[in-house]
Design an enzyme around this catalytic site. Structure first.
Site, PDB file in Angstrom:
ATOM      1  N   HIS A   1       0.853  -1.175   0.000  1.00 10.49           N
ATOM      2  CA  HIS A   1       0.000   0.000   0.000  1.00 10.49           C
ATOM      3  C   HIS A   1       0.897   1.236   0.000  1.00 10.49           C
ATOM      4  O   HIS A   1       2.025   1.200   0.488  1.00 10.49           O
ATOM      5  CB  HIS A   1      -0.889   0.031   1.240  1.00 10.49           C
ATOM      6  CG  HIS A   1      -1.974  -0.998   1.225  1.00 10.49           C
ATOM      7  ND1 HIS A   1      -3.064  -0.920   2.059  1.00 10.49           N
ATOM      8  CD2 HIS A   1      -2.151  -2.123   0.500  1.00 10.49           C
ATOM      9  CE1 HIS A   1      -3.867  -1.952   1.839  1.00 10.49           C
ATOM     10  NE2 HIS A   1      -3.322  -2.697   0.896  1.00 10.49           N
TER      11      HIS A   1
ATOM     12  N   GLU B   1       0.990   3.880   1.808  1.00  7.91           N
ATOM     13  CA  GLU B   1       1.475   4.285   3.122  1.00  7.91           C
ATOM     14  C   GLU B   1       2.679   3.459   3.552  1.00  7.91           C
ATOM     15  O   GLU B   1       3.686   3.991   4.033  1.00  7.91           O
ATOM     16  CB  GLU B   1       0.381   4.128   4.187  1.00  7.91           C
ATOM     17  CG  GLU B   1      -0.883   4.910   3.931  1.00  7.91           C
ATOM     18  CD  GLU B   1      -1.955   4.093   3.226  1.00  7.91           C
ATOM     19  OE1 GLU B   1      -1.675   3.474   2.176  1.00  7.91           O
ATOM     20  OE2 GLU B   1      -3.101   4.097   3.706  1.00  7.91           O
TER      21      GLU B   1
ATOM     22  N   CYS C   1      -6.197   1.850   5.882  1.00 10.98           N
ATOM     23  CA  CYS C   1      -6.808   0.615   6.372  1.00 10.98           C
ATOM     24  C   CYS C   1      -6.172   0.265   7.720  1.00 10.98           C
ATOM     25  O   CYS C   1      -5.208   0.897   8.159  1.00 10.98           O
ATOM     26  CB  CYS C   1      -6.610  -0.511   5.359  1.00 10.98           C
ATOM     27  SG  CYS C   1      -4.892  -1.066   5.203  1.00 10.98           S
TER      28      CYS C   1
ATOM     29  N   CYS D   1      -2.397  -0.462   7.529  1.00  8.17           N
ATOM     30  CA  CYS D   1      -1.589   0.753   7.392  1.00  8.17           C
ATOM     31  C   CYS D   1      -1.631   1.592   8.659  1.00  8.17           C
ATOM     32  O   CYS D   1      -0.621   2.189   9.046  1.00  8.17           O
ATOM     33  CB  CYS D   1      -2.030   1.545   6.174  1.00  8.17           C
ATOM     34  SG  CYS D   1      -1.626   0.696   4.624  1.00  8.17           S
TER      35      CYS D   1
END
EC number: 3.5.4.33
Length: 148
Positions: A52, A54, A82, A85
């Protein structure tokens, strides 16, 4: 520097991710007023569900600083992180989290698990939502409407 400038860079990372066929989410790590890392989603390119924006930005910032802890750093991301993260942000000791669009289905900060509100969370960043929200939401909406 105004927060919108850094969110604009995160939005550019999101656009680049979308152009690669990735879900258009971008992230930027800032420390002492300077961008030290930036990333867009790369889950498909890397065949890695943890890639992801992040997490990639945090990994890159940690490499730049030679430190797994990013105390004093801020993270700008185009979508509410999410839970995975949110946990990475906590473990990295990010000082402030700025995010654009809310994610009622998959978010883990102000929706879903609300990771930072849990008693087992050791570090919670200051959270600021709605920065560049309209642009971030439009990117996602356009991306998914083209997929349908």
């Amino acid at each position: 520097m105004p927060t919108t400038r850094f969110m604009d860079v995160a939005l550019e990372e999101a656009r680049l991710a979308g152009a690669r066929g990735e879900v258009p989410i971008g992230a930027v790590v800032v420390k002492d007023g300077a961008i030290i890392a930036r990333a867009g989603n790369e889950t498909r390119a890397l065949n890695d569900i943890s890639a992801h924006a992040e997490i990639l930005a945090i990994r890159r910032a940690s490499a730049v600083l030679s430190d797994e802890r990013l105390a004093g750093a801020d993270l700008y991301v185009t979508l509410e992180p999410c839970t995975m993260c949110a946990a990475a942000i906590s473990f990295a000791r990010i000082r402030r989290l700025y995010y654009g669009a809310s994610d009622e289905k998959g978010g883990g900060v102000e929706h879903g698990a609300r990771f930072y509100a849990q008693p087992t969370c050791h570090h919670a960043p200051d959270v600021y939502s709605g920065i560049g929200e309209a642009d971030a939401a439009a990117l996602l909406k356009d991306f998914f409407s083209q997929k349908r």
